[in-house]
Design an enzyme around this catalytic site. Sequence first.
Site, short mmCIF file in Angstrom:
data_model
loop_
_atom_site.label_atom_id
_atom_site.label_comp_id
_atom_site.label_asym_id
_atom_site.label_seq_id
_atom_site.Cartn_x
_atom_site.Cartn_y
_atom_site.Cartn_z
N GLU A 200 -8.72 -13.32 -0.17
CA GLU A 200 -8.48 -12.96 -1.57
C GLU A 200 -8.73 -14.16 -2.45
O GLU A 200 -8.53 -15.30 -2.02
CB GLU A 200 -6.99 -12.58 -1.77
CG GLU A 200 -6.69 -11.14 -1.56
CD GLU A 200 -5.20 -10.84 -1.71
OE1 GLU A 200 -4.47 -11.65 -2.30
OE2 GLU A 200 -4.79 -9.78 -1.23
N HIS A 235 5.58 -18.80 0.42
CA HIS A 235 5.26 -17.43 -0.01
C HIS A 235 6.42 -16.47 0.25
O HIS A 235 6.22 -15.27 0.36
CB HIS A 235 4.01 -16.89 0.69
CG HIS A 235 2.84 -17.80 0.54
ND1 HIS A 235 2.31 -18.12 -0.67
CD2 HIS A 235 2.12 -18.47 1.46
CE1 HIS A 235 1.29 -18.95 -0.49
NE2 HIS A 235 1.17 -19.19 0.79
N ARG A 292 9.73 0.53 2.49
CA ARG A 292 11.10 0.40 2.98
C ARG A 292 11.99 -0.10 1.86
O ARG A 292 11.50 -0.40 0.77
CB ARG A 292 11.14 -0.61 4.12
CG ARG A 292 10.56 -1.93 3.68
CD ARG A 292 10.68 -3.04 4.69
NE ARG A 292 9.77 -4.13 4.39
CZ ARG A 292 10.02 -5.10 3.53
NH1 ARG A 292 11.14 -5.12 2.85
NH2 ARG A 292 9.14 -6.07 3.32
P1 ADP Z 1 3.82 -10.90 2.64
O1 ADP Z 1 3.50 -9.49 2.99
O2 ADP Z 1 3.70 -11.83 3.81
O3 ADP Z 1 5.11 -11.06 1.91
P2 ADP Z 1 2.23 -10.85 0.21
O4 ADP Z 1 0.87 -10.33 0.27
O5 ADP Z 1 3.29 -9.94 -0.31
O6 ADP Z 1 2.66 -11.37 1.66
O7 ADP Z 1 2.27 -12.19 -0.62
C1 ADP Z 1 3.40 -13.05 -0.67
C2 ADP Z 1 3.29 -14.04 -1.80
O8 ADP Z 1 2.13 -14.85 -1.67
C3 ADP Z 1 3.15 -13.41 -3.18
O9 ADP Z 1 4.38 -13.08 -3.73
C4 ADP Z 1 2.46 -14.51 -3.96
O10 ADP Z 1 3.38 -15.50 -4.37
C5 ADP Z 1 1.56 -15.13 -2.94
N1 ADP Z 1 0.22 -14.54 -3.03
C6 ADP Z 1 -0.25 -13.47 -2.35
N2 ADP Z 1 -1.51 -13.21 -2.67
C7 ADP Z 1 -1.89 -14.14 -3.57
C8 ADP Z 1 -3.10 -14.43 -4.29
N3 ADP Z 1 -4.19 -13.71 -4.11
N4 ADP Z 1 -3.08 -15.47 -5.15
C9 ADP Z 1 -1.99 -16.22 -5.33
N5 ADP Z 1 -0.84 -16.02 -4.69
C10 ADP Z 1 -0.77 -14.99 -3.82
#
Ligand code: ADP
Length: 667
Positions: A200, A235, A292
């Site tokens: 991404e 994250h 969930r």
């Molecule tokens: P998980 O399922 O492991 O929790 P997520 O896809 O929900 O992972 O992402 C967790 C965090 O990572 C997000 O809340 C954000 O802070 C960061 N994040 C995810 N994707 C991006 C991105 N494309 N750019 C910047 N930060 C991101």
Amino acid sequence: MFDKILIANRGEIACRIISTARRLGIQTIAVYSEADSNSKHVSMADEAWCIGKPAAAESYLKTDKILDIALKSGAKAIHPGYGFLSENASFAKSCFDNDLIFIGPPVNAIEAMGSKSSAKEIMTEANVPLVPGYHGDDQSVENLLDASKKIGFPVLLKATAGGGGKGMRIVESEDEFAEALASCKREAKASFSDDEVLVEKYLTQPRHIEIQVFSDNFGDTVHLFERDCSVQRRHQKIIEEAPAFGLSDEIRTKIANVAIKAADAIGYSGAGTVEFLYDQDGSFYFMEMNTRLQVEHPVTEMITGLDLVEWQLIVANNQPLPLQQHQIRCHGHAFEVRIYAEDPDQDFLPATGTIVHLNTPEQSLNVRVDTGIRQGDEVSIYYDPMIAKLIVWERDRDTALARLRGTLADYQVVGLTTNLKFLSALAANEAFNMQQIDTSFIEKQQQSLFSEKAPISDESIALAALYILQSRVTQSHLNASVSNDPFSPWHQVTGWRNNEKNSHQLEFIDTESAAPITARIHFEKSGYSIEVNNASYTATGKLDNKQLSANLSGRRIDAQVIEYNDQLHILTHGKSVALGFINDDHQAYSNDESSGLIAPMPGTVISINVKVGDKVTQSQPLLILEAMKMEHTISAPYNGVISEILYQAGDMVEDGAELVIILEDEA
Ligand code: ADP
């Protein structure tokens, strides 16, 4: 409504579900591992069954065993909580096959959102905006690198089966790509048995905004407003709030409607969360949908006055949603902080240990503590190290933050390292108060959140000295009461000593800096005078169990003093200090100083990047350790030459084991 449900989970969420079930007159069945036999969720449930060994794979993930107990005990439905089996489509299907209701969405909705890449495909079709990226099948290094170059660095690699912040790597440039991809895939494989990744565009200053949605089995979906979960480490969320500040009504409605569209696109039912990245310019992108209940659902409960677990039960019982969209109101502001056993100063490394002392703030309509841990419980390596969630509500954000600071000051945990001090710094942080928040908040605010450790105050040392003196008074009264001559002067502790001066020295040590500290005591007619450094206090006090009511030069101070691990923990409102007590015999104090080359926790050596004889520079990564399914890099603490490597890749290491020996450069 069901008369009996099984909760396939542990800790705070199991307790949380049991509370609502009990209020609704539903009986609860708990399951537990051997490590949890004395835990809170077990004692709260109407029935409890042991399901195996401590490791989750041998207990909380044992689907056959859990189903068997559900059937045997007459449960009608299974609530999976969050984590463990909550997003496991095959478990949801097995429930269905056994005539048990899975309290969650339909199997195909879980499947649709189970993989981040297939979720993206569905959302593209439903016209939900996505972060630019690649989520296809071609997993070759060349293709993924090529895609990254097209998107433009920095990019984010994500395990498609990922969750909990695991299996993610930010890649700043092409040179770092191959190594980051390998490490990401390794972590993905270890955590999710699946090493597929997606790429991404990495947004540098987004906010994490998510919408709570609820659907019933009759085609209705509503939203329960949004949560802002931007403050994260690794994250993963640390503090969440609702509603999100600074959103115009227009944007708020737009995001909520997109979330409803996302839920409808997969025929959703039950509680779900649609997560978005919200960019500075007001654009927002779908990230993923969690099928969930979320850890942070209490902030939504606080602003809506609704019980989300009750709604889950209602929907699972095939009843319509209790309220329509226009009947759901947002009121006031709520925060949730996650209190973890972890060390913020060591990159938030998880900690383990026994909770020797625990004091939680008083609960009320405005203050809620969700926890599955009591004093005396152990935080082990087997599960998530969250100790509790502290949730507060007030009429607006500023007042809620003030309430958060006040309640955090009342939270006391002794026995293991926690993030409490860090959370207090966060709640007091100016930028946080001023709503200057994005997902890189912690890195940006490094200086104010991880400020240099201040030396222990003279006042705290005087309190420690007073505590020791008062403990001796208590002890001498006890001795006197059992001796033949209770009036003997030898029992006195007022300073009368045969052939001794009327003064005394107590030696302490600052456990953080290892600096010795002396408190000079003069015994006065009533009480003492205590000199520490250049300060002098007149001191009197009363000790009742561990509660010290002190008077230091006219100022009244209440402190809890906990003796643990050869240390005195002095806990006053909002402050906790630990002092080593050498005592007045000048006994040696052993301080195991870590060289930075010991295993910070039990784990497995994944790779070793150096060999004996190599010259290394400070901060150079030496080896990678996997612990609690996360990779930790052990780096050189100083420049030098590797003289010995004590383990090989694949070896298990104990907590505190020495891993590498480096001869330090003289220069
Ligand atoms: P998980 O399922 O492991 O929790 P997520 O896809 O929900 O992972 O992402 C967790 C965090 O990572 C997000 O809340 C954000 O802070 C960061 N994040 C995810 N994707 C991006 C991105 N494309 N750019 C910047 N930060 C991101």
